[in-house]
Write a protein that holds these residues in place. Structure first.
Motif, PDB file in Angstrom:
ATOM      1  N   ASP A  53      35.730  46.606  39.227  1.00  0.00           N
ATOM      2  CA  ASP A  53      34.942  47.726  39.755  1.00  0.00           C
ATOM      3  C   ASP A  53      33.463  47.555  39.424  1.00  0.00           C
ATOM      4  O   ASP A  53      32.586  47.828  40.266  1.00  0.00           O
ATOM      5  N   ALA A  54      33.170  47.125  38.206  1.00  0.00           N
ATOM      6  CA  ALA A  54      31.767  46.923  37.807  1.00  0.00           C
ATOM      7  C   ALA A  54      31.121  45.814  38.624  1.00  0.00           C
ATOM      8  O   ALA A  54      29.945  45.909  39.005  1.00  0.00           O
ATOM      9  N   LEU A  55      31.868  44.762  38.901  1.00  0.00           N
ATOM     10  CA  LEU A  55      31.343  43.667  39.727  1.00  0.00           C
ATOM     11  C   LEU A  55      31.048  44.150  41.142  1.00  0.00           C
ATOM     12  O   LEU A  55      30.034  43.756  41.746  1.00  0.00           O
ATOM     13  N   ALA A  56      31.905  45.006  41.675  1.00  0.00           N
ATOM     14  CA  ALA A  56      31.660  45.555  43.008  1.00  0.00           C
ATOM     15  C   ALA A  56      30.396  46.407  43.024  1.00  0.00           C
ATOM     16  O   ALA A  56      29.616  46.367  43.991  1.00  0.00           O
ATOM     17  N   LEU A  57      30.168  47.164  41.954  1.00  0.00           N
ATOM     18  CA  LEU A  57      28.945  47.962  41.857  1.00  0.00           C
ATOM     19  C   LEU A  57      27.712  47.075  41.759  1.00  0.00           C
ATOM     20  O   LEU A  57      26.665  47.375  42.354  1.00  0.00           O
ATOM     21  N   SER A  78      37.917  39.522  28.428  1.00  0.00           N
ATOM     22  CA  SER A  78      38.542  39.769  29.725  1.00  0.00           C
ATOM     23  C   SER A  78      38.156  38.666  30.713  1.00  0.00           C
ATOM     24  O   SER A  78      37.002  38.183  30.709  1.00  0.00           O
ATOM     25  N   PRO A  79      39.084  38.223  31.556  1.00  0.00           N
ATOM     26  CA  PRO A  79      38.877  37.020  32.369  1.00  0.00           C
ATOM     27  C   PRO A  79      37.546  36.964  33.120  1.00  0.00           C
ATOM     28  O   PRO A  79      36.851  35.951  33.078  1.00  0.00           O
ATOM     29  N   ARG A  80      37.153  38.032  33.791  1.00  0.00           N
ATOM     30  CA  ARG A  80      35.961  37.984  34.632  1.00  0.00           C
ATOM     31  C   ARG A  80      34.727  38.576  33.966  1.00  0.00           C
ATOM     32  O   ARG A  80      33.707  38.795  34.616  1.00  0.00           O
ATOM     33  N   ASP A  83      31.524  36.836  34.675  1.00  0.00           N
ATOM     34  CA  ASP A  83      30.917  36.984  35.998  1.00  0.00           C
ATOM     35  C   ASP A  83      29.977  38.169  36.084  1.00  0.00           C
ATOM     36  O   ASP A  83      29.201  38.288  37.044  1.00  0.00           O
ATOM     37  N   LEU A  84      30.038  39.060  35.100  1.00  0.00           N
ATOM     38  CA  LEU A  84      29.140  40.210  35.092  1.00  0.00           C
ATOM     39  C   LEU A  84      27.706  39.761  34.841  1.00  0.00           C
ATOM     40  O   LEU A  84      27.454  38.836  34.064  1.00  0.00           O
ATOM     41  N   GLU A  85      26.776  40.444  35.462  1.00  0.00           N
ATOM     42  CA  GLU A  85      25.359  40.145  35.230  1.00  0.00           C
ATOM     43  C   GLU A  85      25.013  40.273  33.753  1.00  0.00           C
ATOM     44  O   GLU A  85      24.256  39.483  33.203  1.00  0.00           O
ATOM     45  N   GLY A  86      25.592  41.269  33.121  1.00  0.00           N
ATOM     46  CA  GLY A  86      25.360  41.465  31.694  1.00  0.00           C
ATOM     47  C   GLY A  86      26.291  42.529  31.146  1.00  0.00           C
ATOM     48  O   GLY A  86      26.874  43.319  31.898  1.00  0.00           O
ATOM     49  N   ILE A  87      26.433  42.541  29.825  1.00  0.00           N
ATOM     50  CA  ILE A  87      27.246  43.544  29.140  1.00  0.00           C
ATOM     51  C   ILE A  87      26.441  44.048  27.948  1.00  0.00           C
ATOM     52  O   ILE A  87      25.933  43.248  27.148  1.00  0.00           O
ATOM     53  N   ALA A  88      26.321  45.359  27.835  1.00  0.00           N
ATOM     54  CA  ALA A  88      25.629  45.959  26.695  1.00  0.00           C
ATOM     55  C   ALA A  88      26.588  46.950  26.031  1.00  0.00           C
ATOM     56  O   ALA A  88      27.059  47.884  26.688  1.00  0.00           O
ATOM     57  N   PRO A  89      26.908  46.760  24.740  1.00  0.00           N
ATOM     58  CA  PRO A  89      27.889  47.615  24.069  1.00  0.00           C
ATOM     59  C   PRO A  89      27.267  48.697  23.184  1.00  0.00           C
ATOM     60  O   PRO A  89      26.277  48.476  22.485  1.00  0.00           O
ATOM     61  N   CYS A  90      27.900  49.855  23.221  1.00  0.00           N
ATOM     62  CA  CYS A  90      27.552  50.961  22.333  1.00  0.00           C
ATOM     63  C   CYS A  90      28.829  51.465  21.694  1.00  0.00           C
ATOM     64  O   CYS A  90      29.844  51.659  22.381  1.00  0.00           O
ATOM     65  N   THR A 193      19.703  42.140  27.492  1.00  0.00           N
ATOM     66  CA  THR A 193      20.737  42.096  26.461  1.00  0.00           C
ATOM     67  C   THR A 193      21.116  40.640  26.219  1.00  0.00           C
ATOM     68  O   THR A 193      20.986  39.811  27.136  1.00  0.00           O
ATOM     69  N   PRO A 194      21.545  40.278  25.015  1.00  0.00           N
ATOM     70  CA  PRO A 194      21.957  38.883  24.778  1.00  0.00           C
ATOM     71  C   PRO A 194      23.144  38.457  25.644  1.00  0.00           C
ATOM     72  O   PRO A 194      23.318  37.274  25.919  1.00  0.00           O
ATOM     73  N   ILE A 195      23.971  39.426  26.049  1.00  0.00           N
ATOM     74  CA  ILE A 195      25.158  39.091  26.840  1.00  0.00           C
ATOM     75  C   ILE A 195      24.788  39.128  28.321  1.00  0.00           C
ATOM     76  O   ILE A 195      25.102  40.072  29.060  1.00  0.00           O
ATOM     77  N   MET A 196      24.080  38.094  28.771  1.00  0.00           N
ATOM     78  CA  MET A 196      23.677  37.953  30.164  1.00  0.00           C
ATOM     79  C   MET A 196      24.329  36.711  30.757  1.00  0.00           C
ATOM     80  O   MET A 196      24.427  35.670  30.097  1.00  0.00           O
TER      81      MET A 196
END
Length: 206
Positions: A53-57, A78-80, A83-90, A193-196
């Motif tokens: 869903d996030a990839l579709a957005l 998680s497998p994909r 492929d996400l542009e980035g992940i930022a955790p809180c 974010t470092p997770i790019m």
């Protein structure tokens, strides 16, 4: 971009995630309760769908905010996720007595009574957010063929990629917490974010 707001039950994830999605432009809420999970294995399976869903957005030029009980490490594995542009955790946290009061106030589901498992899960979240080496078996012991835990399991607490924003809402009113989390998202949007994906965060050459 996926903004992960993780934490244990009654930490305020749903309330805060909804509010920041309403407040900030091009930010869409992914609400974990729409795909309920009663086991860790179910949560991992659902997580794959949320990332889709996030990839579709992302393809529409939008970001996703995901309020979830999934720890940061589960999302990275998680497998994909790569492929996400980035992940930022809180990590959205609150003292256990605060969480218990909130839980009782909103109503305890008869199938999921309050017990020590819930408080231990919150403790795991707190320590996992600070150090990826803490009790990895809590996640890795699950039988999964698709999750790639090796992406992060050798990281240390001082690895720049393990950059978790910790927000403790124990003594703040909701509006204050909404402001803090909104400011964090705006900061990541401006600074990154470092997770790019472009940084290939999962590779040894990071």
């Amino acid at each position: 971009m996926l903004y992960l707001i993780s934490g244990a039950a009654a930490a305020g994830k749903t309330t805060i995630s909804r509010a920041v999605a309403d407040r900030l432009p091009k930010l869409v809420l992914l609400e974990e309760d729409r795909r309920p999970a009663t086991t860790g294995e179910e949560r991992l399976a659902n997580l794959e769908l949320w990332i889709e869903d996030a990839l579709a957005l992302e393809a529409e030029g939008k970001d996703a905010v995901f309020g979830s009980q999934a720890p940061f490490g589960e999302v990275l594995a998680s497998p994909r996720a790569v492929d996400l542009e980035g992940i930022a955790p809180c990590l959205l946290d609150a003292h256990d007595f605060v969480r218990m009061d909130r839980w009782v106030e909103r109503g305890v589901h008869p199938e999921w009574p309050i017990g020590m498992d819930h408080f231990c899960w919150a403790a795991f979240h707190r320590l996992h957010a600070r150090d990826p080496r803490f009790e990895q078996r809590v996640m890795l012991d699950r039988v999964t063929e698709r999750s790639d835990w090796s992406r992060w399991t050798d990281w240390t607490a001082d690895d720049p990629r393990w950059d978790v924003f910790i927000c403790d809402s124990s003594t703040d009113n909701p509006e204050t917490t909404i402001g803090l989390v909104s400011a964090w998202i705006e900061r990541v949007r401006n600074e990154g974010t470092p997770i790019m994906r472009t940084r290939r965060w999962w590779s040894d050459g990071f």
